[in-house]
Design a protein around this motif. Structure first.
Motif, PDB file in Angstrom:
ATOM      1  N   SER A 106       0.817  -1.211   0.000  1.00 21.15           N
ATOM      2  CA  SER A 106       0.000   0.000   0.000  1.00 21.15           C
ATOM      3  C   SER A 106       0.854   1.267   0.000  1.00 21.15           C
ATOM      4  CB  SER A 106      -0.944   0.004   1.206  1.00 21.15           C
ATOM      5  OG  SER A 106      -0.209  -0.080   2.400  1.00 21.15           O
ATOM      6  N   GLU A 107       0.343   2.307  -0.655  1.00 22.02           N
ATOM      7  CA  GLU A 107       1.026   3.593  -0.752  1.00 22.02           C
ATOM      8  C   GLU A 107       0.108   4.701  -0.245  1.00 22.02           C
ATOM      9  OE1 GLU A 107       2.633   4.159  -4.665  1.00 22.02           O
ATOM     10  OE2 GLU A 107       3.993   2.447  -4.468  1.00 22.02           O
ATOM     11  N   PRO A 108       0.669   5.848   0.150  1.00 24.43           N
ATOM     12  CA  PRO A 108      -0.139   6.900   0.779  1.00 24.43           C
ATOM     13  C   PRO A 108      -1.336   7.360  -0.055  1.00 24.43           C
ATOM     14  CG  PRO A 108       2.183   7.352   1.119  1.00 24.43           C
ATOM     15  CD  PRO A 108       2.109   6.173   0.185  1.00 24.43           C
ATOM     16  N   SER A 162      -3.178   5.594  -2.077  1.00 20.22           N
ATOM     17  CA  SER A 162      -4.015   4.484  -2.536  1.00 20.22           C
ATOM     18  C   SER A 162      -5.400   4.475  -1.925  1.00 20.22           C
ATOM     19  CB  SER A 162      -3.330   3.152  -2.214  1.00 20.22           C
ATOM     20  OG  SER A 162      -2.091   3.058  -2.844  1.00 20.22           O
ATOM     21  N   LYS A 209       6.079   3.155   0.929  1.00 20.79           N
ATOM     22  CA  LYS A 209       4.920   2.340   1.272  1.00 20.79           C
ATOM     23  C   LYS A 209       4.338   2.810   2.604  1.00 20.79           C
ATOM     24  CE  LYS A 209       5.463  -0.230  -2.367  1.00 20.79           C
ATOM     25  NZ  LYS A 209       4.488  -0.184  -3.482  1.00 20.79           N
ATOM     26  N   SER A 210       3.009   2.871   2.661  1.00 22.85           N
ATOM     27  CA  SER A 210       2.330   3.396   3.845  1.00 22.85           C
ATOM     28  C   SER A 210       2.704   2.630   5.098  1.00 22.85           C
ATOM     29  CB  SER A 210       0.810   3.331   3.660  1.00 22.85           C
ATOM     30  OG  SER A 210       0.403   3.999   2.512  1.00 22.85           O
ATOM     31  N   PHE A 211       2.700   1.334   5.004  1.00 22.62           N
ATOM     32  CA  PHE A 211       3.175   0.490   6.096  1.00 22.62           C
ATOM     33  C   PHE A 211       3.442  -0.892   5.543  1.00 22.62           C
ATOM     34  CE2 PHE A 211      -0.602  -2.103   6.749  1.00 22.62           C
ATOM     35  CZ  PHE A 211      -1.623  -1.294   6.300  1.00 22.62           C
ATOM     36  N   CYS A 212       4.282  -1.607   6.257  1.00 26.04           N
ATOM     37  CA  CYS A 212       4.663  -2.953   5.843  1.00 26.04           C
ATOM     38  C   CYS A 212       4.947  -3.765   7.096  1.00 26.04           C
ATOM     39  CB  CYS A 212       5.889  -2.910   4.934  1.00 26.04           C
ATOM     40  SG  CYS A 212       6.572  -4.530   4.514  1.00 26.04           S
ATOM     41  N   ARG A 226       5.182  -0.682   9.923  1.00 22.06           N
ATOM     42  CA  ARG A 226       5.464   0.749   9.881  1.00 22.06           C
ATOM     43  C   ARG A 226       5.725   1.162   8.436  1.00 22.06           C
ATOM     44  NH1 ARG A 226      11.456   1.060  12.707  1.00 22.06           N
ATOM     45  NH2 ARG A 226      12.092  -1.080  12.267  1.00 22.06           N
ATOM     46  N   PRO A 227       5.717   2.459   8.169  1.00 28.51           N
ATOM     47  CA  PRO A 227       6.047   2.911   6.807  1.00 28.51           C
ATOM     48  C   PRO A 227       7.447   2.447   6.399  1.00 28.51           C
ATOM     49  CG  PRO A 227       5.045   4.681   8.076  1.00 28.51           C
ATOM     50  CD  PRO A 227       5.325   3.571   9.044  1.00 28.51           C
ATOM     51  N   HIS A 278      10.393   2.996   3.220  1.00 22.16           N
ATOM     52  CA  HIS A 278      10.850   3.678   2.007  1.00 22.16           C
ATOM     53  C   HIS A 278      11.922   2.836   1.331  1.00 22.16           C
ATOM     54  CE1 HIS A 278      12.764   7.516   0.048  1.00 22.16           C
ATOM     55  NE2 HIS A 278      12.104   6.777  -0.820  1.00 22.16           N
TER      56      HIS A 278
END
Length: 240
Positions: free
Chosen positions: A132-134, A136, A160-163, A216-217, A219
């Motif tokens: 997921s990305e901010p 989306s 990515k927003s979180f992983c 958590r996010p 990058h």
């Protein structure tokens, strides 16, 4: 059914029963004793993951031809439920690891299957799905980031927003648009090794009951990925 047994009123195949018992034993002997400290401190449950690697459960959804368990989705659900009764954080980590496998099994070339899936089946690697990305929203298949081809590599600059398992996974399965000109759902998948320079977790995670899962996010800051680590075809689950 001669190949089935009945556990708790639900008819399971022998393999389903066997894998569930493996998960129940692991939950009772390893996960549950570690669970209070895992959630209290928010520490990633590394000992639990090592136990999962030794159990054979990480390769449950990988075909037997590659050394995996050859399990189906129903078996994976039973196993995840059993693990969650020991440690919810570990069950979440396991769920996101499993989410990488069905796409990889569907899309990997024979060479990629041997290089990526066989080590997972041997219990050497566990992974995470960085999706997921901010921008989306609830369209988690919609990607703003894109890969840039550079010779025999791709450069991935994707936030990515979180992983789940951010900063801890042995590998990440990362979808992005295949190029700057591609549409938001014109995606490619990339295998990025967990020790690749440029992987930058951001912030801290404090989710009640799930503090240990490392969500958590994340990058991927100009990570260089060999072209051989990219999917040869678009992910079928994302085709519009």
């Amino acid at each position: 059914m001669p190949n089935a047994l009945n556990l708790d009123g639900i008819a399971l195949t022998r393999d389903q029963g066997r894998w569930r018992r493996v998960a129940e034993k692991l939950a009772a002997e390893v996960l549950r004793p570690n669970a209070p400290e895992t959630d209290r401190s928010g520490v990633f449950p590394a000992a639990n993951i090592e136990a999962l690697k030794k159990s054979g459960l990480l390769g449950l959804l990988i075909p037997t031809s590659l050394g995996g368990g050859g399990g189906d989705v129903a078996t994976a659900i039973l196993v995840t439920e059993a693990l969650a009764k020991g440690c919810i954080s570990t069950a979440m980590i396991y769920t996101m690891h499993q989410s990488t496998l069905m796409l990889m099994v569907a899309l990997a070339t024979p060479e990629q299957a041997e290089r990526f899936l066989a080590p997972i089946a041997r219990g050497e690697l566990f992974g995470a799905f960085a999706m997921s990305e901010p921008g989306s929203g609830n369209r988690i298949w919609h990607m703003d980031s894109h890969a840039v081809a550079d010779g025999d590599t791709f450069v991935i600059d994707s936030f990515k927003s979180f992983c789940t398992s951010a900063g801890h996974a042995d590998f990440y399965l990362v979808p992005t648009r295949g190029s700057a000109d591609g549409g938001a759902t014109d995606l490619s998948l990339f295998w990025i090794d967990g020790d690749e320079p440029g992987i930058e977790p951001k912030g801290e995670w404090d989710g009640m009951g799930l503090r240990g899962n490392g969500s958590r996010p994340l990058h991927f800051n100009k990570c260089r990925v060999p072209a051989k680590n990219a999917s040869a075809t678009r992910p079928p689950a994302f085709r519009s």
